[in-house]
Design a protein around this motif. Structure first.
Motif, PDB file in Angstrom:
ATOM      1  N   ARG A  21      -7.134  -1.000 -16.308  1.00 49.64           N
ATOM      2  CA  ARG A  21      -8.205  -1.547 -15.377  1.00 49.64           C
ATOM      3  C   ARG A  21      -9.432  -0.176 -15.080  1.00 49.64           C
ATOM      4  NH1 ARG A  21      -4.602  -1.058  -9.748  1.00 49.64           N
ATOM      5  NH2 ARG A  21      -6.645  -0.672  -8.540  1.00 49.64           N
ATOM      6  N   ALA A  57     -11.572   1.585  -0.877  1.00 48.84           N
ATOM      7  CA  ALA A  57     -10.908   1.203   0.538  1.00 48.84           C
ATOM      8  C   ALA A  57     -11.991   1.777   1.830  1.00 48.84           C
ATOM      9  CB  ALA A  57      -9.305   1.158   0.969  1.00 48.84           C
ATOM     10  N   GLU A 106      -3.226  -2.554  -1.594  1.00 49.04           N
ATOM     11  CA  GLU A 106      -4.351  -3.513  -1.483  1.00 49.04           C
ATOM     12  C   GLU A 106      -4.115  -4.020  -0.014  1.00 49.04           C
ATOM     13  OE1 GLU A 106      -4.288  -6.424  -4.380  1.00 49.04           O
ATOM     14  OE2 GLU A 106      -5.131  -4.805  -6.003  1.00 49.04           O
ATOM     15  N   THR A 107      -2.894  -4.065   0.547  1.00 52.65           N
ATOM     16  CA  THR A 107      -2.612  -4.910   1.757  1.00 52.65           C
ATOM     17  C   THR A 107      -3.144  -3.927   2.831  1.00 52.65           C
ATOM     18  OG1 THR A 107      -0.698  -6.132   0.979  1.00 52.65           O
ATOM     19  CG2 THR A 107      -0.705  -5.656   3.355  1.00 52.65           C
ATOM     20  N   GLN A 108      -2.870  -2.571   2.638  1.00 55.99           N
ATOM     21  CA  GLN A 108      -3.254  -1.417   3.587  1.00 55.99           C
ATOM     22  C   GLN A 108      -4.823  -1.435   3.541  1.00 55.99           C
ATOM     23  OE1 GLN A 108      -0.763   1.060   1.661  1.00 55.99           O
ATOM     24  NE2 GLN A 108       0.965   0.703   2.917  1.00 55.99           N
ATOM     25  N   ALA A 109      -5.112  -1.525   2.475  1.00 47.50           N
ATOM     26  CA  ALA A 109      -6.946  -1.442   2.209  1.00 47.50           C
ATOM     27  C   ALA A 109      -7.348  -2.675   3.168  1.00 47.50           C
ATOM     28  CB  ALA A 109      -7.211  -1.317   0.758  1.00 47.50           C
ATOM     29  N   ARG A 110      -6.763  -3.786   2.837  1.00 48.34           N
ATOM     30  CA  ARG A 110      -7.304  -4.931   3.681  1.00 48.34           C
ATOM     31  C   ARG A 110      -7.365  -4.684   5.203  1.00 48.34           C
ATOM     32  NH1 ARG A 110     -11.013  -8.020   3.542  1.00 48.34           N
ATOM     33  NH2 ARG A 110     -10.862  -7.985   1.341  1.00 48.34           N
ATOM     34  N   GLN A 114      -7.784   3.544  -5.581  1.00 46.58           N
ATOM     35  CA  GLN A 114      -7.587   2.609  -4.473  1.00 46.58           C
ATOM     36  C   GLN A 114      -8.068   3.089  -3.094  1.00 46.58           C
ATOM     37  OE1 GLN A 114      -6.201   0.122  -6.129  1.00 46.58           O
ATOM     38  NE2 GLN A 114      -5.390  -1.399  -4.668  1.00 46.58           N
ATOM     39  N   ALA A 145       0.124   0.952  -6.820  1.00 49.66           N
ATOM     40  CA  ALA A 145      -1.247   0.669  -6.320  1.00 49.66           C
ATOM     41  C   ALA A 145      -1.655  -0.481  -5.901  1.00 49.66           C
ATOM     42  CB  ALA A 145      -2.157   1.020  -7.692  1.00 49.66           C
ATOM     43  N   ALA A 146      -0.914  -1.551  -6.395  1.00 54.86           N
ATOM     44  CA  ALA A 146      -1.186  -2.878  -5.734  1.00 54.86           C
ATOM     45  C   ALA A 146      -0.681  -3.196  -4.261  1.00 54.86           C
ATOM     46  CB  ALA A 146      -0.643  -3.982  -6.781  1.00 54.86           C
ATOM     47  N   ARG A 147       0.269  -2.363  -4.327  1.00 61.02           N
ATOM     48  CA  ARG A 147       0.761  -2.504  -2.606  1.00 61.02           C
ATOM     49  C   ARG A 147       0.054  -1.678  -1.845  1.00 61.02           C
ATOM     50  NH1 ARG A 147       7.268  -0.844  -2.965  1.00 61.02           N
ATOM     51  NH2 ARG A 147       7.620  -2.470  -4.483  1.00 61.02           N
TER      52      ARG A 147
END
Length: 200
Positions: free
Chosen positions: A121, A135, A69-73, A131, A65-67
């Protein structure tokens, strides 16, 4: 080698092995034995680093899921550029790639895993969908502020339609992901009203 680095390497090796098993065999085939066999290590290695298998799976889901975050950004950074529909079509293709789509049924398959994710979380019970939802919602809010969709656009409802519809298209992916035009049609249909009223 420092202990922290070594531990992190072992965890990533196990997570990568679990990902391969999950993509190949699905949630039912993802067992601790299958993971350690795939990683080429003794079963005890997994249990030295995680309290039990659900603890391991929670770590896997949160890592993947943390990975996202780059795509969401990248989606947020695209606000105000190209087209709203094009940006969302591209983002959904990435957010619902093979690994995220394989992880979602794993989460729904295991009650204990969902409980651990909720503890780890807020709103984390279905981490990958949460996630993607966050986004898309943030992106649509930015586009509304920029005037590229109608000022009264219901961002929450649009987000549910896009994420829910996108997930359904990608989850039914045998023998592969949906055709590009299928996803484009979904996104443009969901957005048609708010884009058209912005132009009036």
């Amino acid at each position: 080698m420092p202990t922290g680095v070594h531990l992190r390497d072992v965890r990533q090796q196990l997570f990568d092995a679990a990902e391969r098993v999950l993509l190949r065999a699905g949630p039912a085939g993802l067992t601790s034995r299958a993971v350690t066999d795939e990683a080429g290590c003794a079963k005890g290695v997994l249990h030295r680093h995680f309290t039990d298998f659900d603890d391991f799976l929670a770590g896997l889901v949160l890592d993947r899921a943390a990975r996202l975050e780059t795509q969401a950004r990248a989606l947020l950074d695209s606000a105000g550029t190209a087209t709203v529909a094009g940006n969302l079509t591209s983002a959904l293709s990435t957010l619902f790639g093979p690994v995220p789509v394989a992880i979602i049924p794993l989460i729904t398959f295991r009650d204990d895993l969902r409980a651990r994710l909720r503890q780890a979380r807020p709103g984390g019970g279905i981490a990958i969908l949460a996630q993607a939802t966050a986004a898309v919602s943030a992106y649509l809010a930015d586009e509304r502020e920029l005037g590229r969709i109608a000022a009264d656009a219901d961002v929450d409802s649009l987000t549910l339609a896009l994420v829910g519809g996108g997930h359904l298209l990608f989850a039914d992916r045998d023998p592969g992901p949906p055709a590009g035009e299928t996803l484009t049609r979904l996104v443009t249909t969901v957005l048609a009203d708010v884009v058209q009223r912005r132009l009036l």
